[in-house]
Design a protein around this motif. Structure first.
Motif, PDB file in Angstrom:
ATOM      1  N   ILE A   1      71.155  -2.003  37.142  1.00 58.25           N
ATOM      2  CA  ILE A   1      71.473  -3.439  37.254  1.00 58.25           C
ATOM      3  C   ILE A   1      71.128  -3.929  38.660  1.00 58.25           C
ATOM      4  O   ILE A   1      70.504  -4.978  38.842  1.00 58.25           O
ATOM      5  N   ASN A   2      71.510  -3.141  39.663  1.00 52.57           N
ATOM      6  CA  ASN A   2      71.210  -3.537  41.051  1.00 52.57           C
ATOM      7  C   ASN A   2      69.717  -3.605  41.312  1.00 52.57           C
ATOM      8  O   ASN A   2      69.234  -4.532  41.967  1.00 52.57           O
ATOM      9  N   LEU A   3      68.976  -2.649  40.780  1.00 55.19           N
ATOM     10  CA  LEU A   3      67.525  -2.650  40.985  1.00 55.19           C
ATOM     11  C   LEU A   3      66.886  -3.876  40.346  1.00 55.19           C
ATOM     12  O   LEU A   3      65.961  -4.467  40.904  1.00 55.19           O
ATOM     13  N   LEU A   4      67.382  -4.283  39.192  1.00 59.99           N
ATOM     14  CA  LEU A   4      66.832  -5.486  38.542  1.00 59.99           C
ATOM     15  C   LEU A   4      67.171  -6.721  39.355  1.00 59.99           C
ATOM     16  O   LEU A   4      66.359  -7.630  39.501  1.00 59.99           O
ATOM     17  N   LYS A   5      68.404  -6.773  39.874  1.00 59.86           N
ATOM     18  CA  LYS A   5      68.846  -7.944  40.650  1.00 59.86           C
ATOM     19  C   LYS A   5      68.106  -8.112  41.956  1.00 59.86           C
ATOM     20  O   LYS A   5      67.919  -9.226  42.427  1.00 59.86           O
TER      21      LYS A   5
ATOM     22  N   LYS B   1      71.149 -13.579  37.254  1.00 57.69           N
ATOM     23  CA  LYS B   1      72.187 -12.906  36.466  1.00 57.69           C
ATOM     24  C   LYS B   1      71.531 -11.877  35.551  1.00 57.69           C
ATOM     25  O   LYS B   1      70.421 -12.098  35.054  1.00 57.69           O
ATOM     26  N   ILE B   2      72.256 -10.795  35.319  1.00 60.46           N
ATOM     27  CA  ILE B   2      71.761  -9.747  34.425  1.00 60.46           C
ATOM     28  C   ILE B   2      72.617  -9.718  33.163  1.00 60.46           C
ATOM     29  O   ILE B   2      73.849  -9.649  33.227  1.00 60.46           O
ATOM     30  N   SER B   3      71.930  -9.769  32.027  1.00 61.67           N
ATOM     31  CA  SER B   3      72.603  -9.744  30.723  1.00 61.67           C
ATOM     32  C   SER B   3      72.114  -8.516  29.954  1.00 61.67           C
ATOM     33  O   SER B   3      71.112  -8.576  29.239  1.00 61.67           O
ATOM     34  N   PRO B   4      72.778  -7.369  30.135  1.00 66.02           N
ATOM     35  CA  PRO B   4      72.311  -6.153  29.453  1.00 66.02           C
ATOM     36  C   PRO B   4      72.397  -6.292  27.935  1.00 66.02           C
ATOM     37  O   PRO B   4      73.405  -6.786  27.414  1.00 66.02           O
ATOM     38  N   SER B   5      71.339  -5.872  27.250  1.00 67.13           N
ATOM     39  CA  SER B   5      71.327  -5.896  25.791  1.00 67.13           C
ATOM     40  C   SER B   5      71.942  -4.610  25.260  1.00 67.13           C
ATOM     41  O   SER B   5      71.448  -3.510  25.537  1.00 67.13           O
ATOM     42  N   ILE B   6      73.003  -4.755  24.461  1.00 67.98           N
ATOM     43  CA  ILE B   6      73.675  -3.553  23.941  1.00 67.98           C
ATOM     44  C   ILE B   6      72.896  -2.909  22.790  1.00 67.98           C
ATOM     45  O   ILE B   6      73.310  -1.890  22.258  1.00 67.98           O
TER      46      ILE B   6
ATOM     47  N   LEU C   1      68.118 -12.374  33.355  1.00 68.67           N
ATOM     48  CA  LEU C   1      67.262 -11.323  32.798  1.00 68.67           C
ATOM     49  C   LEU C   1      68.057 -10.522  31.771  1.00 68.67           C
ATOM     50  O   LEU C   1      69.127  -9.999  32.081  1.00 68.67           O
ATOM     51  N   VAL C   2      67.497 -10.433  30.555  1.00 71.77           N
ATOM     52  CA  VAL C   2      68.066  -9.536  29.544  1.00 71.77           C
ATOM     53  C   VAL C   2      67.341  -8.213  29.693  1.00 71.77           C
ATOM     54  O   VAL C   2      66.127  -8.186  29.927  1.00 71.77           O
ATOM     55  N   SER C   3      68.078  -7.126  29.560  1.00 77.06           N
ATOM     56  CA  SER C   3      67.399  -5.838  29.586  1.00 77.06           C
ATOM     57  C   SER C   3      68.226  -4.803  28.843  1.00 77.06           C
ATOM     58  O   SER C   3      69.434  -4.672  29.077  1.00 77.06           O
TER      59      SER C   3
ATOM     60  N   ALA D   1      77.385  -6.064  35.500  1.00 73.24           N
ATOM     61  CA  ALA D   1      76.698  -7.007  34.598  1.00 73.24           C
ATOM     62  C   ALA D   1      77.355  -8.383  34.706  1.00 73.24           C
ATOM     63  O   ALA D   1      78.545  -8.485  35.013  1.00 73.24           O
ATOM     64  N   ASP D   2      76.569  -9.424  34.467  1.00 69.03           N
ATOM     65  CA  ASP D   2      77.103 -10.788  34.522  1.00 69.03           C
ATOM     66  C   ASP D   2      77.477 -11.314  33.141  1.00 69.03           C
ATOM     67  O   ASP D   2      78.354 -12.154  32.999  1.00 69.03           O
TER      68      ASP D   2
END
Ligand code: DX5
Ligand code: ZN
Length: 220
Positions: free
Chosen positions: A214-218, A6-11, A196-198, A31-32
């Motif tokens: 997001i896709n590249l990180l996943k 799962k991707i958790s983008p940091s705002i 992953l937080v990013s 984003a998840d």
């Protein structure tokens, strides 16, 4: 090995002037979770946002708010963040004088509990609580700022935790936060992280193409 990442983008790396739009764009981009970094200028040397902002952001997405509290003392503010619409509330052991009590406080509002370990914080600060919590947040930078350099030495803690969690069948997710990019994401996943937080990588790479990043990180 964890099944899905799962991707958790940091705002923290978003444009704070248009946070509502940034959050709904993150949802559209796949984003998840939404990672919200709360800093008080005391527990960490930076100040960000509080519960009132989170409350107003709540209407912009249905995604869970993954709220990372870098404030001390944290205990008395848990209620405010729970009522503002946090779904996961993550605290640092150093920020409360009674971690057990703070875990119960978060649970009393029906929220998921996370415990975060700074790079120098020992794994023993969290292991006694694995049967009571939902998430361990491993810091791969010293908390306070986005855009810092990933510290690979924390991967060993992830490996140990992943083995323990799988062996004992605890229902605990492992999230990594700080300096995650397209190269080191694989290392974190291989070590056993499943969230992953990013911030910087998602908002600044490829001209800020959120979906692509997001896709590249996943894909790692
Ligand atoms: C650091 C925060 C992180 C950080 C992530 O204190 O907890 O969430 O902002 O941002 P990047 O991905 O830029 O390191
Ligand atoms: Zn964070």
């Amino acid at each position: 090995m964890p099944k899905s990442i799962k991707i958790s983008p940091s705002i923290l790396s978003a444009n704070f002037g248009i946070l509502g739009k940034e959050i709904s764009d993150l949802e559209k981009a796949g984003a998840d979770l939404i990672h919200v970094d709360v800093m008080d200028g005391h527990f960490v040397p930076n100040i960000t946002i509080g519960p009132d902002v989170i409350k107003d952001l709540r209407q912009h997405t249905k995604l869970p708010f993954d709220v990372h509290l870098m404030i001390s003392p944290v205990h008395k503010y848990i209620k405010n963040f729970a009522e503002a619409g946090a779904d996961i509330i993550t605290i640092h052991p150093e920020a409360t004088d009674n971690i057990e009590k703070s875990i119960q406080e978060i649970k009393s509002f029906g929220k998921k509990v996370g415990i975060s370990l700074n790079p120098e914080t020992k794994i023993e600060k969290v292991t006694p609580f694995l049967n009571k919590i939902d998430l361990v947040l491993i810091m791969s930078v010293n908390p306070g700022f986005g855009g810092q350099k990933f510290m690979p030495e924390v991967l060993g803690k992830i490996k140990i935790l992943r083995e323990k969690i799988d062996k004992e069948k605890y229902s605990v997710e492992i999230e990594i936060d700080g300096g995650i990019n397209f190269e080191n994401a694989k290392l974190a996943i291989n070590a056993g992280a499943n969230i992953l937080v990013s911030g910087t990588t998602i908002f600044k790479n490829n001209q800020g193409n959120l979906k692509k990043n997001i896709n590249l990180l996943k894909k790692n």
